[in-house]
Design an enzyme around this catalytic site. Sequence first.
Site, PDB file in Angstrom:
ATOM      1  N   LYS A  77       0.832  -1.195   0.000  1.00 16.85           N
ATOM      2  CA  LYS A  77       0.000   0.000   0.000  1.00 16.85           C
ATOM      3  C   LYS A  77       0.875   1.258   0.000  1.00 16.85           C
ATOM      4  CE  LYS A  77      -3.927  -2.152   2.285  1.00 16.85           C
ATOM      5  NZ  LYS A  77      -4.830  -2.078   3.456  1.00 16.85           N
ATOM      6  N   ARG A 100      -0.739 -14.437   5.318  1.00 16.52           N
ATOM      7  CA  ARG A 100      -1.557 -13.674   6.259  1.00 16.52           C
ATOM      8  C   ARG A 100      -1.011 -13.774   7.690  1.00 16.52           C
ATOM      9  NH1 ARG A 100      -6.008 -11.433   4.302  1.00 16.52           N
ATOM     10  NH2 ARG A 100      -7.195 -11.617   6.228  1.00 16.52           N
ATOM     11  N   THR A 125      -5.020  -7.044  10.925  1.00 16.08           N
ATOM     12  CA  THR A 125      -5.356  -5.896  10.085  1.00 16.08           C
ATOM     13  C   THR A 125      -5.023  -4.577  10.777  1.00 16.08           C
ATOM     14  OG1 THR A 125      -7.113  -7.161   9.023  1.00 16.08           O
ATOM     15  CG2 THR A 125      -7.244  -4.776   8.832  1.00 16.08           C
ATOM     16  N   ARG A 185       3.082  -6.201  10.206  1.00 17.52           N
ATOM     17  CA  ARG A 185       2.351  -5.054  10.765  1.00 17.52           C
ATOM     18  C   ARG A 185       2.735  -4.789  12.213  1.00 17.52           C
ATOM     19  NH1 ARG A 185      -3.171  -7.012   8.032  1.00 17.52           N
ATOM     20  NH2 ARG A 185      -3.012  -5.897   6.040  1.00 17.52           N
ATOM     21  N   ASN A 188      -1.945   0.244   7.019  1.00 23.19           N
ATOM     22  CA  ASN A 188      -1.470  -1.038   7.546  1.00 23.19           C
ATOM     23  C   ASN A 188      -0.521  -1.754   6.583  1.00 23.19           C
ATOM     24  OD1 ASN A 188      -3.314  -1.973   5.679  1.00 23.19           O
ATOM     25  ND2 ASN A 188      -4.651  -2.952   7.166  1.00 23.19           N
ATOM     26  N   HIS A 237      -1.771  -5.440   1.781  1.00 21.58           N
ATOM     27  CA  HIS A 237      -3.005  -6.212   1.625  1.00 21.58           C
ATOM     28  C   HIS A 237      -2.610  -7.625   1.214  1.00 21.58           C
ATOM     29  CE1 HIS A 237      -6.882  -7.562   0.113  1.00 21.58           C
ATOM     30  NE2 HIS A 237      -6.218  -8.010  -0.930  1.00 21.58           N
TER      31      HIS A 237
END
Length: 158
Positions: free
Chosen positions: A10, A91, A97, A108, A128, A131
């Site tokens: 991002k 993930r 998130t 993160r 964050n 994605h």
Amino acid sequence: MKSYCLIIMKPDALERELVEKIIQRFKNNGFTIEMLGYKTVTEKLILKHYAHVVKKLGKSFEKAAIKSFVGKGMLPIILSQKGNDAIANARLLIGATDPSTASGGTIRGDYGSDSIEMANQEDRCCNNLIHASDAQESFLEELSLWFSPEAYEILMTD
């Protein structure tokens, strides 16, 4: 056998110059980069990408997504990993998130500097960093949004 996942760096990951560090995390965890792209985000692209979230959260999220992403650069990356669990493993590596609740040792958790609470107060999307597709179905949908149709053919013949 190998499996695939799509991640997207991002704008905050690009602006904070974290792309190399994040990619290295994936490589250190057995991922291989299959394809790398770059997109300047349009309103049409981001609203298609987040259509399910807009449907769930409504117009306020739609406005926040447009404000947070349109006109900014994002790096879609297709990763592969041996076995069937590339999406789940990616993930786990990325973390929660909300960066403020992400565990240490996750991307993160280690590099995040925002929270969903702060983002909501400022009417924007949470910064964050990254994605990741959450299932095979979303991987295929997002692949068609972020890469040319030939990308699917290349991956499936690999």
